[in-house]
Enzyme design. Structure first.
Site, mmCIF file in Angstrom:
data_model
loop_
_atom_site.group_PDB
_atom_site.id
_atom_site.type_symbol
_atom_site.label_atom_id
_atom_site.label_comp_id
_atom_site.label_asym_id
_atom_site.label_seq_id
_atom_site.Cartn_x
_atom_site.Cartn_y
_atom_site.Cartn_z
ATOM 1 N N ASN A 1 24.460 -46.230 86.946
ATOM 2 C CA ASN A 1 24.143 -47.654 87.122
ATOM 3 C C ASN A 1 23.785 -47.832 88.589
ATOM 4 O OD1 ASN A 1 24.040 -50.399 87.435
ATOM 5 N ND2 ASN A 1 26.203 -50.782 86.950
ATOM 6 N N LYS B 1 22.777 -50.374 90.004
ATOM 7 C CA LYS B 1 23.025 -51.753 90.464
ATOM 8 C C LYS B 1 21.786 -52.228 91.251
ATOM 9 C CE LYS B 1 27.912 -50.889 90.130
ATOM 10 N NZ LYS B 1 29.278 -51.210 90.523
ATOM 11 N N HIS C 1 28.480 -56.242 82.179
ATOM 12 C CA HIS C 1 29.084 -55.578 83.344
ATOM 13 C C HIS C 1 29.975 -56.589 84.070
ATOM 14 C CE1 HIS C 1 29.610 -53.605 87.178
ATOM 15 N NE2 HIS C 1 29.300 -52.479 86.569
ATOM 16 N N GLU D 1 30.307 -57.291 87.017
ATOM 17 C CA GLU D 1 29.619 -58.064 88.062
ATOM 18 C C GLU D 1 28.831 -59.222 87.457
ATOM 19 O OE1 GLU D 1 27.834 -54.618 89.876
ATOM 20 O OE2 GLU D 1 29.825 -53.958 90.494
ATOM 21 N N GLU E 1 35.583 -50.218 82.120
ATOM 22 C CA GLU E 1 35.488 -50.233 83.574
ATOM 23 C C GLU E 1 36.551 -51.176 84.139
ATOM 24 O OE1 GLU E 1 31.355 -48.861 85.015
ATOM 25 O OE2 GLU E 1 31.294 -51.018 84.777
ATOM 26 N N GLY F 1 33.771 -49.524 92.639
ATOM 27 C CA GLY F 1 33.319 -49.547 94.025
ATOM 28 C C GLY F 1 34.450 -49.554 95.040
ATOM 29 N N SER G 1 34.546 -45.800 90.117
ATOM 30 C CA SER G 1 34.770 -44.761 91.135
ATOM 31 C C SER G 1 34.835 -43.352 90.548
ATOM 32 C CB SER G 1 36.039 -45.066 91.950
ATOM 33 O OG SER G 1 35.882 -46.291 92.648
HETATM 34 P P1 13P Z 1 31.293 -47.241 91.033
HETATM 35 O O1 13P Z 1 31.101 -45.886 90.385
HETATM 36 O O2 13P Z 1 30.469 -47.416 92.255
HETATM 37 O O3 13P Z 1 32.742 -47.548 91.219
HETATM 38 O O4 13P Z 1 30.738 -48.316 89.996
HETATM 39 C C1 13P Z 1 31.148 -48.262 88.681
HETATM 40 C C2 13P Z 1 30.323 -49.205 87.909
HETATM 41 O O5 13P Z 1 30.437 -50.415 88.043
HETATM 42 C C3 13P Z 1 29.341 -48.639 86.981
HETATM 43 O O6 13P Z 1 28.810 -49.633 86.166
#
Ligand code: 13P
Length: 252
Positions: free
Chosen positions: A9, A11, A95, A97, A166, A172, A210
């Site tokens: 992803n 982002k 997601h 976010e 997640e 992150g 992560s």
């Molecule tokens: P990270 O791997 O950067 O923690 O992000 C995970 C994520 O949100 C994947 O959709």
């Protein structure tokens, strides 16, 4: 046996030049080994570029969001039919976010998954608890509620979706769920999905938060972890390729 799936992803990251280098390196790294499915979920403006770069390779393209609507006066939104025209195989839905910064509700997430399925695109439905939820002992309640909405709306198609667990506190932050913590939630999600489908063998539940080259193998060794959804580490080809290698090595 079901293949593991490693999905990146990106982002809101990337540029035409950076994408070109990253995708070429990933394709070179996976070569013709298709023992693990690999996808990158990219910002919408780059779908055409990545679709062109991936031609002839085993790399699949994903989007990061989709509208619940078919078409019409929804400025800024992108429909599943439009994604389909760009060869999109997967789309992230719900997601954290999007839930957090765009107020997406369980019902909207479920409707988006339905819109994707109607076009033959596999929604990767993200669920996960916040740190406050976990500390309040509400992890199970929250992820089950999020999952139940998607099951309710999508009925017998539920085996066609991919789920990504997640935990919001692990995204992150560099704080990964331990393999045992992740396995525990994956097992309860699998039980919930199994009760809702005649095809439990098709259920695929990814872990995200992560995940990196160092911790991927121990997470992917868990019996109910069918792959990974990778944020930061998917932006660096060597790291992403190491996670793919770990998935190939893990038992299915
Ligand atoms: P990270 O791997 O950067 O923690 O992000 C995970 C994520 O949100 C994947 O959709």
């Amino acid at each position: 046996m079901k293949k593991k799936l490693i999905a990146g992803n990106w982002k809101m990251n990337g540029s035409a030049a950076a994408n070109d280098a990253l995708v070429r390196a990933v394709i070179a790294g996976i070569a013709d080994d298709s023992s693990c499915a690999v996808a990158v979920c990219v910002p919408a403006p780059y779908l055409a570029q990545v679709q062109m770069l991936r031609a002839g390779s085993a790399l699949e393209v994903g989007a990061q969001d989709v509208s619940a609507h078919d078409k019409g006066a929804f400025t800024g939104e992108v429909s599943a039919a439009m994604l389909k025209e760009f060869g999109v195989r997967y789309v992230l839905v719900g997601h954290s976010e999007r839930r957090q910064f765009h107020g997406e509700t369980d019902v909207l997430v479920a409707d988006k998954a339905k819109a994707a399925l109607a076009q033959g695109i596999t929604p990767i439905v993200c669920v996960g608890e916040t740190l406050a939820d976990r500390e309040a002992g509400k992890t199970e309640e929250v992820v089950k509620r999020q999952m139940a909405a998607v099951i309710h709306t999508n009925g017998h198609c539920i085996s066609e979706i991919v789920v990504a667990y997640e935990p919001v506190w692990a995204i992150g932050t560099g704080k990964t769920a331990t393999p045992e913590q992740a396995q525990q939630v994956h097992a309860l999600l699998r039980a919930q999905l199994t009760a809702a489908t005649a095809h439990p063998d098709r259920i695929s539940i990814l872990y995200g938060g992560s995940m990196n080259a160092a911790n991927a193998a121990s997470l992917l060794a868990q019996p109910d972890i069918d792959g990974g959804l990778i944020g930061g580490a998917s932006l660096k080809a060597p790291d992403f390729l190491q996670i793919i290698a770990a998935a190939r090595a893990a038992r299915v």
